[in-house]
Design a protein around this motif. Sequence first.
Motif, PDB file in Angstrom:
ATOM      1  N   LEU A 134       0.829  -1.206   0.000  1.00 35.49           N
ATOM      2  CA  LEU A 134       0.000   0.000   0.000  1.00 35.49           C
ATOM      3  C   LEU A 134       0.862   1.254   0.000  1.00 35.49           C
ATOM      4  CD1 LEU A 134      -2.869  -0.958   2.483  1.00 35.49           C
ATOM      5  CD2 LEU A 134      -2.933  -0.942  -0.013  1.00 35.49           C
ATOM      6  N   GLU A 135       1.942   1.237   0.773  1.00 36.61           N
ATOM      7  CA  GLU A 135       2.832   2.392   0.812  1.00 36.61           C
ATOM      8  C   GLU A 135       3.490   2.622  -0.541  1.00 36.61           C
ATOM      9  OE1 GLU A 135       5.956   4.371   3.930  1.00 36.61           O
ATOM     10  OE2 GLU A 135       5.957   2.177   3.752  1.00 36.61           O
ATOM     11  N   GLU A 136       3.896   1.555  -1.204  1.00 37.16           N
ATOM     12  CA  GLU A 136       4.503   1.676  -2.524  1.00 37.16           C
ATOM     13  C   GLU A 136       3.523   2.249  -3.546  1.00 37.16           C
ATOM     14  OE1 GLU A 136       5.799  -2.303  -3.287  1.00 37.16           O
ATOM     15  OE2 GLU A 136       7.610  -2.132  -2.037  1.00 37.16           O
ATOM     16  N   ARG A 137       2.235   1.990  -3.344  1.00 35.78           N
ATOM     17  CA  ARG A 137       1.208   2.522  -4.239  1.00 35.78           C
ATOM     18  C   ARG A 137       0.849   3.974  -3.918  1.00 35.78           C
ATOM     19  NH1 ARG A 137      -3.546  -1.900  -3.790  1.00 35.78           N
ATOM     20  NH2 ARG A 137      -2.548  -3.708  -4.751  1.00 35.78           N
ATOM     21  N   GLY A 138       1.330   4.465  -2.787  1.00 33.73           N
ATOM     22  CA  GLY A 138       0.951   5.802  -2.360  1.00 33.73           C
ATOM     23  C   GLY A 138      -0.323   5.824  -1.549  1.00 33.73           C
ATOM     24  N   GLU A 139      -0.761   4.664  -1.066  1.00 33.03           N
ATOM     25  CA  GLU A 139      -1.936   4.587  -0.206  1.00 33.03           C
ATOM     26  C   GLU A 139      -1.511   4.607   1.259  1.00 33.03           C
ATOM     27  OE1 GLU A 139      -5.153   1.848  -1.336  1.00 33.03           O
ATOM     28  OE2 GLU A 139      -3.879   1.213  -3.016  1.00 33.03           O
ATOM     29  N   ASN A 140      -2.497   4.637   2.150  1.00 38.62           N
ATOM     30  CA  ASN A 140      -2.241   4.685   3.585  1.00 38.62           C
ATOM     31  C   ASN A 140      -1.876   3.295   4.110  1.00 38.62           C
ATOM     32  OD1 ASN A 140      -2.170   5.105   6.329  1.00 38.62           O
ATOM     33  ND2 ASN A 140      -4.372   5.452   6.544  1.00 38.62           N
ATOM     34  N   PRO A 141      -0.622   3.065   4.508  1.00 36.38           N
ATOM     35  CA  PRO A 141      -0.229   1.734   4.977  1.00 36.38           C
ATOM     36  C   PRO A 141      -0.787   1.386   6.354  1.00 36.38           C
ATOM     37  CG  PRO A 141       1.599   3.251   5.230  1.00 36.38           C
ATOM     38  CD  PRO A 141       0.520   4.000   4.506  1.00 36.38           C
ATOM     39  N   GLU A 142      -1.249   2.404   7.100  1.00 40.52           N
ATOM     40  CA  GLU A 142      -1.744   2.163   8.460  1.00 40.52           C
ATOM     41  C   GLU A 142      -2.977   1.260   8.475  1.00 40.52           C
ATOM     42  OE1 GLU A 142      -0.202   3.090  11.272  1.00 40.52           O
ATOM     43  OE2 GLU A 142       1.397   3.804   9.939  1.00 40.52           O
ATOM     44  N   VAL A 143      -3.764   1.294   7.398  1.00 39.77           N
ATOM     45  CA  VAL A 143      -4.995   0.496   7.396  1.00 39.77           C
ATOM     46  C   VAL A 143      -4.707  -0.999   7.323  1.00 39.77           C
ATOM     47  CG1 VAL A 143      -6.329   2.358   6.352  1.00 39.77           C
ATOM     48  CG2 VAL A 143      -5.309   0.624   4.869  1.00 39.77           C
ATOM     49  N   ALA A 144      -3.478  -1.380   6.959  1.00 33.44           N
ATOM     50  CA  ALA A 144      -3.144  -2.800   6.837  1.00 33.44           C
ATOM     51  C   ALA A 144      -3.314  -3.542   8.156  1.00 33.44           C
ATOM     52  CB  ALA A 144      -1.715  -2.962   6.320  1.00 33.44           C
ATOM     53  N   GLN A 145      -3.174  -2.843   9.273  1.00 32.07           N
ATOM     54  CA  GLN A 145      -3.297  -3.503  10.583  1.00 32.07           C
ATOM     55  C   GLN A 145      -4.696  -4.059  10.802  1.00 32.07           C
ATOM     56  OE1 GLN A 145      -3.412  -0.617  14.020  1.00 32.07           O
ATOM     57  NE2 GLN A 145      -3.111   0.886  12.363  1.00 32.07           N
ATOM     58  N   TYR A 146      -5.675  -3.594  10.039  1.00 32.97           N
ATOM     59  CA  TYR A 146      -7.051  -4.042  10.215  1.00 32.97           C
ATOM     60  C   TYR A 146      -7.440  -5.140   9.226  1.00 32.97           C
ATOM     61  CZ  TYR A 146      -7.081   0.355  12.750  1.00 32.97           C
ATOM     62  OH  TYR A 146      -6.784   1.381  13.620  1.00 32.97           O
ATOM     63  N   PHE A 147      -6.492  -5.570   8.417  1.00 35.78           N
ATOM     64  CA  PHE A 147      -6.778  -6.645   7.461  1.00 35.78           C
ATOM     65  C   PHE A 147      -7.154  -7.912   8.223  1.00 35.78           C
ATOM     66  CE2 PHE A 147      -5.083 -10.246   4.856  1.00 35.78           C
ATOM     67  CZ  PHE A 147      -5.981 -10.159   3.811  1.00 35.78           C
TER      68      PHE A 147
END
Length: 326
Positions: free
Chosen positions: A263-276
Amino acid sequence: MTHHFRPLVAATALVLGLTGVAKADDVTLRFLASHGGVSAHELAQELGYFEESGIKLENVGYAGGGPESLFALASGSVDIGGAATSAVINSIASGNDFVAAYPSNGINDEVQSKFTVLEGSPIREIKDIAGKTIAVNTLGAHLDYTIREALHSVGLPQNAANLVVVPGPQLEQVLRSGQVDITAFGYWQTTFEGAAQKNGGLRVVFDDTDVLGDIAGGFTVLRRDWVDAHPDEARIFVKQSARALDFARENPEETRKILARVLEERGENPEVAQYFAGYGVRAGGLPVERDIQFWIDVLVREGALAEGQLNAKDILLVTHDQQASN
């Protein structure tokens, strides 16, 4: 017509082994990504499962929803599509010669689509959604058809609620600002739903397992002519994608780290990954016929399909039952 790939599945384990990869012709598979999420085939590539296989994946943009992904697949703009099962079936019924390769996501006790309201909302149960406005990521796909089934389950017309299209990153905002009565976080949007719940003040009215039970929510889709032209690559693609689904279930924390990085590489918010919360797909990563047949029966009931027009066996590339018997 039953697809020719299915009888070849018995050889898959011999060709690939439990963890190995066979060499296929060099092919590049183009796909559209989904905001806030990583597909199993993307995860497989990140894990190196396609190394030395000749298969490469190329992200060529974003899809606003499953129907958009299927349009791109039909036009030849991409080689991999993905959509809710109902949308896939409708697309095939409309003349697109697609096959369902593997379940992209499923719904179960851990992963569901959640129909969410503000804590003080008077909406308490399914019958209360009649006449209300519901935010969904797209029309004609999983959330749309789940709402229709929910309304049908309580004896209400399937069009009793008003659906509006809202991109995933804005689902929480439109609910909190009062622009909609209900926000539907799809099973593939657990990242957005988890972030919204952390902010508090929300309540889930129902989820799609209440309506549908445990079932595949959607499928990664290939064109039948591509599979016919690349049978070895199709086998490897399905095998390693299903393997990635198992990896995610068995290694949730490592999967979240990979998701955050992508997500970070795409320019998205990587913080949301914790909720996957995972992909919600059964062990082995492959479908069963009910995953497709349930929605065929619904569409027949609604008059969108003729009785016997489509059969699950002709749509699925391979099933869990076949692999288990093999």
